[in-house]
Design a protein around this motif. Sequence first.
Motif, PDB file in Angstrom:
ATOM      1  N   VAL A   2       0.848  -1.187   0.000  1.00  0.00           N
ATOM      2  CA  VAL A   2       0.000   0.000   0.000  1.00  0.00           C
ATOM      3  C   VAL A   2       0.884   1.237   0.000  1.00  0.00           C
ATOM      4  O   VAL A   2       1.880   1.304   0.728  1.00  0.00           O
ATOM      5  CB  VAL A   2      -0.910   0.008   1.246  1.00  0.00           C
ATOM      6  CG1 VAL A   2      -1.769   1.254   1.254  1.00  0.00           C
ATOM      7  CG2 VAL A   2      -1.777  -1.242   1.253  1.00  0.00           C
ATOM      8  N   GLN A   3       0.524   2.207  -0.793  1.00  0.00           N
ATOM      9  CA  GLN A   3       1.238   3.473  -0.800  1.00  0.00           C
ATOM     10  C   GLN A   3       0.428   4.529  -0.067  1.00  0.00           C
ATOM     11  O   GLN A   3      -0.807   4.580  -0.198  1.00  0.00           O
ATOM     12  CB  GLN A   3       1.509   3.926  -2.235  1.00  0.00           C
ATOM     13  CG  GLN A   3       2.496   3.027  -2.963  1.00  0.00           C
ATOM     14  CD  GLN A   3       2.836   3.552  -4.338  1.00  0.00           C
ATOM     15  OE1 GLN A   3       2.007   4.175  -5.003  1.00  0.00           O
ATOM     16  NE2 GLN A   3       4.051   3.316  -4.777  1.00  0.00           N
ATOM     17  N   SER A  25      -3.413   3.934  -1.245  1.00  0.00           N
ATOM     18  CA  SER A  25      -3.681   3.378  -2.571  1.00  0.00           C
ATOM     19  C   SER A  25      -4.653   2.202  -2.513  1.00  0.00           C
ATOM     20  O   SER A  25      -5.213   1.811  -3.527  1.00  0.00           O
ATOM     21  CB  SER A  25      -2.374   2.933  -3.221  1.00  0.00           C
ATOM     22  OG  SER A  25      -1.725   1.957  -2.425  1.00  0.00           O
ATOM     23  N   ARG A  26      -4.836   1.646  -1.321  1.00  0.00           N
ATOM     24  CA  ARG A  26      -5.809   0.552  -1.126  1.00  0.00           C
ATOM     25  C   ARG A  26      -6.501   0.769   0.203  1.00  0.00           C
ATOM     26  O   ARG A  26      -6.181   1.700   0.943  1.00  0.00           O
ATOM     27  CB  ARG A  26      -5.095  -0.804  -1.154  1.00  0.00           C
ATOM     28  CG  ARG A  26      -4.494  -1.138  -2.486  1.00  0.00           C
ATOM     29  CD  ARG A  26      -4.150  -2.626  -2.657  1.00  0.00           C
ATOM     30  NE  ARG A  26      -3.849  -3.360  -1.466  1.00  0.00           N
ATOM     31  CZ  ARG A  26      -2.710  -4.032  -1.270  1.00  0.00           C
ATOM     32  NH1 ARG A  26      -1.760  -4.002  -2.183  1.00  0.00           N
ATOM     33  NH2 ARG A  26      -2.534  -4.743  -0.180  1.00  0.00           N
ATOM     34  N   HIS A  98       4.522  12.469   9.114  1.00  0.00           N
ATOM     35  CA  HIS A  98       4.396  11.266   8.303  1.00  0.00           C
ATOM     36  C   HIS A  98       3.166  10.476   8.722  1.00  0.00           C
ATOM     37  O   HIS A  98       2.929  10.263   9.912  1.00  0.00           O
ATOM     38  CB  HIS A  98       5.626  10.366   8.467  1.00  0.00           C
ATOM     39  CG  HIS A  98       6.882  10.960   7.949  1.00  0.00           C
ATOM     40  ND1 HIS A  98       7.325  10.771   6.654  1.00  0.00           N
ATOM     41  CD2 HIS A  98       7.798  11.756   8.557  1.00  0.00           C
ATOM     42  CE1 HIS A  98       8.461  11.414   6.488  1.00  0.00           C
ATOM     43  NE2 HIS A  98       8.774  12.033   7.620  1.00  0.00           N
ATOM     44  N   CYS A  99       2.451   9.998   7.732  1.00  0.00           N
ATOM     45  CA  CYS A  99       1.351   9.080   7.934  1.00  0.00           C
ATOM     46  C   CYS A  99       1.912   7.654   7.973  1.00  0.00           C
ATOM     47  O   CYS A  99       2.913   7.363   7.295  1.00  0.00           O
ATOM     48  CB  CYS A  99       0.399   9.262   6.760  1.00  0.00           C
ATOM     49  SG  CYS A  99      -0.827   7.985   6.508  1.00  0.00           S
ATOM     50  N   ALA A 100       1.278   6.786   8.751  1.00  0.00           N
ATOM     51  CA  ALA A 100       1.754   5.409   8.831  1.00  0.00           C
ATOM     52  C   ALA A 100       0.605   4.433   8.969  1.00  0.00           C
ATOM     53  O   ALA A 100      -0.376   4.728   9.659  1.00  0.00           O
ATOM     54  CB  ALA A 100       2.712   5.242  10.005  1.00  0.00           C
ATOM     55  N   ASN A 116       6.002  -0.439  10.289  1.00  0.00           N
ATOM     56  CA  ASN A 116       4.979   0.405   9.659  1.00  0.00           C
ATOM     57  C   ASN A 116       5.183   0.561   8.167  1.00  0.00           C
ATOM     58  O   ASN A 116       6.296   0.442   7.653  1.00  0.00           O
ATOM     59  CB  ASN A 116       4.995   1.793  10.285  1.00  0.00           C
ATOM     60  CG  ASN A 116       4.466   1.825  11.703  1.00  0.00           C
ATOM     61  OD1 ASN A 116       4.007   0.813  12.229  1.00  0.00           O
ATOM     62  ND2 ASN A 116       4.556   2.983  12.322  1.00  0.00           N
ATOM     63  N   THR A 117       4.097   0.879   7.482  1.00  0.00           N
ATOM     64  CA  THR A 117       4.145   1.381   6.115  1.00  0.00           C
ATOM     65  C   THR A 117       4.112   2.903   6.220  1.00  0.00           C
ATOM     66  O   THR A 117       3.250   3.455   6.919  1.00  0.00           O
ATOM     67  CB  THR A 117       2.952   0.875   5.296  1.00  0.00           C
ATOM     68  OG1 THR A 117       3.010  -0.550   5.200  1.00  0.00           O
ATOM     69  CG2 THR A 117       2.958   1.472   3.897  1.00  0.00           C
TER      70      THR A 117
END
Length: 128
Positions: A2-3, A25-26, A98-100, A116-117
């Motif tokens: 996922v982005q 993105s998802r 930053h989002c995670a 994390n992403t």
Amino acid sequence: QVQLVESGGGSVQVGGSLRLSCLASRSIFNFNAMGWYRQAPGKERELVASIGNGASTGLATYYKGTVTGRFTITRDESTNTLYLEMNNLKPEDTAMYHCAGCPELGRLCQQRGSSNTWGQGTQVTVSS
């Protein structure tokens, strides 16, 4: 993978407001929790706020003490978007935000966040 893409940062004066957005993105439901972190120059990254996914963690929230009452984290499953509403901004809020997406089952985002992403970040600058 996922982005995550953040937006909404900028420069404001003390007492101003900003609303950060993080578009995935998802489906963000795939993450057990999501959060906002920030890192100021010369300082360690810190967890600012986190929210559960409505399943394993319910919609529980966490806020760093110094932002409690000023920041609000929300999520919109229909648009795969995470938000951070920031009010009464202070110079010490200046940082890259930053989002995670956080994977730990049954837990909100963790301070370390090693699994994390991450999004690329959006800069927030608060001037007096």
